[in-house]
Design an enzyme around this catalytic site. Structure first.
Site, PDB file in Angstrom:
ATOM      1  CB  CYS A  82      39.675  33.559 -23.824  1.00 43.47           C
ATOM      2  SG  CYS A  82      39.094  34.853 -22.739  1.00 43.47           S
ATOM      3  N   GLY A 108      39.101  28.522 -26.928  1.00 44.20           N
ATOM      4  CA  GLY A 108      39.889  29.432 -27.760  1.00 44.20           C
ATOM      5  C   GLY A 108      41.061  28.716 -28.385  1.00 44.20           C
ATOM      6  CG  ASN A 182      35.868  33.917 -20.365  1.00 43.45           C
ATOM      7  OD1 ASN A 182      35.138  33.142 -19.766  1.00 43.45           O
ATOM      8  ND2 ASN A 182      35.688  34.197 -21.646  1.00 43.45           N
ATOM      9  N   GLY A 183      35.640  37.303 -21.308  1.00 46.52           N
ATOM     10  CA  GLY A 183      34.463  38.161 -21.353  1.00 46.52           C
ATOM     11  C   GLY A 183      34.656  39.292 -22.342  1.00 46.52           C
ATOM     12  CE1 TYR A 323      29.269  24.618 -30.834  1.00 46.37           C
ATOM     13  CE2 TYR A 323      30.089  26.796 -30.257  1.00 46.37           C
ATOM     14  CZ  TYR A 323      30.160  25.658 -31.051  1.00 46.37           C
ATOM     15  OH  TYR A 323      31.092  25.546 -32.024  1.00 46.37           O
TER      16      TYR A 323
END
Length: 471
Positions: A82, A108, A182-183, A323
């Site tokens: 995210c 996301g 995030n994670g 990426y």
């Protein structure tokens, strides 16, 4: 210990100069008075969702490898969890948050949410789908205030239901708190089991909810120390933004797995975001990263930087540069574009081949292909055209077409490929199912030779820190 620095911040005037000092270590008992909680009060928060029966609505989760690989070709890439945003000190906070989430949409696409603070009340709107699906003008009108956090989600922990879409908002003894994360927490199940044994009731299957419970059950009084106490129990990757009735807090795990940056708008508003591309869109100037293990508190008294815990050698996720991130972002202090271009140059040096043209698997392989072509002295051309209008659901042909999913998304350009020795550059290979189909597609379009060049080393194991990699 000397009193921590406090930088003046008043809403009408610009904030103080950029904070560039190294975060301080601190002991829990010693804390400035302005960070202490206000007296006990009734929690106030309002939540709204796009779908009132969210608990039974599940979005289109990508199919597993045992299902139609031809159609769901995106399954052949790792997926990031995210992106998060936090804004303090701007009357258009919700709209700026909305725009910043647009810039982070690549991190996301399953859900989005925004929480704002207005008259000491936390107001939340979340929904399943893209940012533009969840929010419109009338929804943003329901989110006034100069303090906001936002989130775009791809689920790695927790099913893809609306109730799992962040930011989460909860009330506890001393007020309300919103969180966007995030994670991935690797000790999530252990922590959840311990909390449930002590009576905690969980409303979602997301690992982020554990953080809220740890804050609520902490014995420490000031909110900032509750965060420190909670984070000391966490293991894994977390770049988190919190919001209370009067504070915006940004936290990054001691290893710095996931990115989190800080910037400022010309009116002095402070902005936190997962990537600098979000700062660019809302015209905020990039100042610096949130340091690994750092807690930054922003409120009416200024900006306070504290060190959550000592940070060992950084363990930054290389796939942000391979990426996940956009090429126009600066991640871990380095241009993503520069990294990918360098990957391509190294490929051309280590794995040269006589060829006529270099092409990329769009979009993530483009910059590496440009680097390869420049180093090899071979022209780069668009040999594959990507359709940007392919969703996850569509009508399949009644008679099965070989490699249908790849053809739907990628179209070869025969004029570029026919009779040529082609080098095709991609950013990574997870399983190789899509790569083999792309090679076949290029040969069917007339390529004389096809040479695959991959910009990252082989993926030899799964990641447990916020990347959904297949086994």
């Amino acid at each position: 210990m000397a009193a921590p620095q406090s930088l003046s911040l008043s809403k009408p005037s610009p904030l103080s100069p950029p904070l560039t000092t190294t975060p301080r270590f601190f002991s829990k008992p010693s804390l400035p008075s302005f960070l202490s909680d206000t007296p006990t009060r009734k929690p106030l928060f309002i939540t709204s969702s796009k779908n009132p029966i969210s608990d039974i609505i599940i979005s289109n989760k990508p199919k597993s490898s045992s299902q139609n690989d031809d159609v769901f070709i995106n399954d052949d890439k790792p997926r990031e969890e995210c992106g998060v945003v936090g804004i303090y000190g701007d009357s258009e906070a919700s709209r700026l948050c909305y725009l910043a989430l647009h810039a982070l949409q690549h991190r996301g696409q399953e859900g989005a949410g925004i929480v704002t603070v207005n008259n000491n009340v936390l107001q939340s709107i979340t929904g399943v789908g893209l940012v533009s699906d969840v929010f419109n003008e009338s929804k943003l009108d329901q989110l006034p205030g100069n303090l906001a956090i936002g989130h775009v989600r791809y689920s790695t922990a927790g099913q893809s239901m609306l109730k799992n879409v962040q930011p989460f908002v909860a009330g506890y003894r001393f007020g309300s708190v919103g969180v966007a994360h995030n994670g991935n927490l690797v000790n999530y199940r252990t922590l959840r089991a311990k909390l449930e044994e002590k009576g905690s009731i969980f409303n979602t299957t997301s690992d982020t909810e554990v953080v809220l419970h740890l804050i609520a059950t902490s014995k420490h009084r000031p909110f900032i120390l509750r965060i420190v106490d909670a984070c000391e129990k966490l293991e894994g990757a977390y770049s988190i933004v919190f919001v209370t009735e009067d504070k915006l807090v940004a936290v990054r795990d001691p290893f710095g797995f996931r990115p989190l940056v800080m910037g400022r708008r010309s009116n002095g508003a402070v902005v936190f975001a997962s990537e600098t591309c979000a700062l660019d869109l809302i015209e905020a100037t990039y100042e610096r990263e949130v340091f690994p293990g750092e807690v930054i508190v922003v409120d009416n008294n200024g900006i306070q930087s504290l060190c959550l815990m000592s940070h060992p050698q950084p363990k930054q996720c290389v796939f942000e540069h391979v990426y996940f991130a956009l090429p126009n972002s600066v991640v871990f202090g380095r241009s993503v574009y520069a990294s990918r271009s360098r990957f391509g140059e190294i490929l051309a040096t280590e794995s040269p081949v006589d060829c006529d043209v270099v092409i990329a698997v769009p979009d993530s392989g483009v910059v590496a292909a440009l680097g390869y072509a420049a180093k090899a002295g071979v022209p780069f051309q668009q040999g594959l055209i990507r359709s940007h209008y392919v969703g996850r659901t569509f009508i399949e042909p009644s008679q099965k077409i070989r490699d249908f999913g790849v053809k739907l998304k990628l179209s070869p350009v025969r004029a570029v490929l026919e009779g040529k020795r082609v080098v095709v550059v991609d950013d990574s290979i997870v399983r190789g199912t899509t790569s083999s189909k792309i090679v076949r597609l290029l040969k069917e379009a007339g390529a004389k030779e096809v040479h695959m060049r991959i910009a990252s080393p082989p993926i030899i194991g799964s990641c447990y820190y916020g990347v959904d990699t297949p086994s």
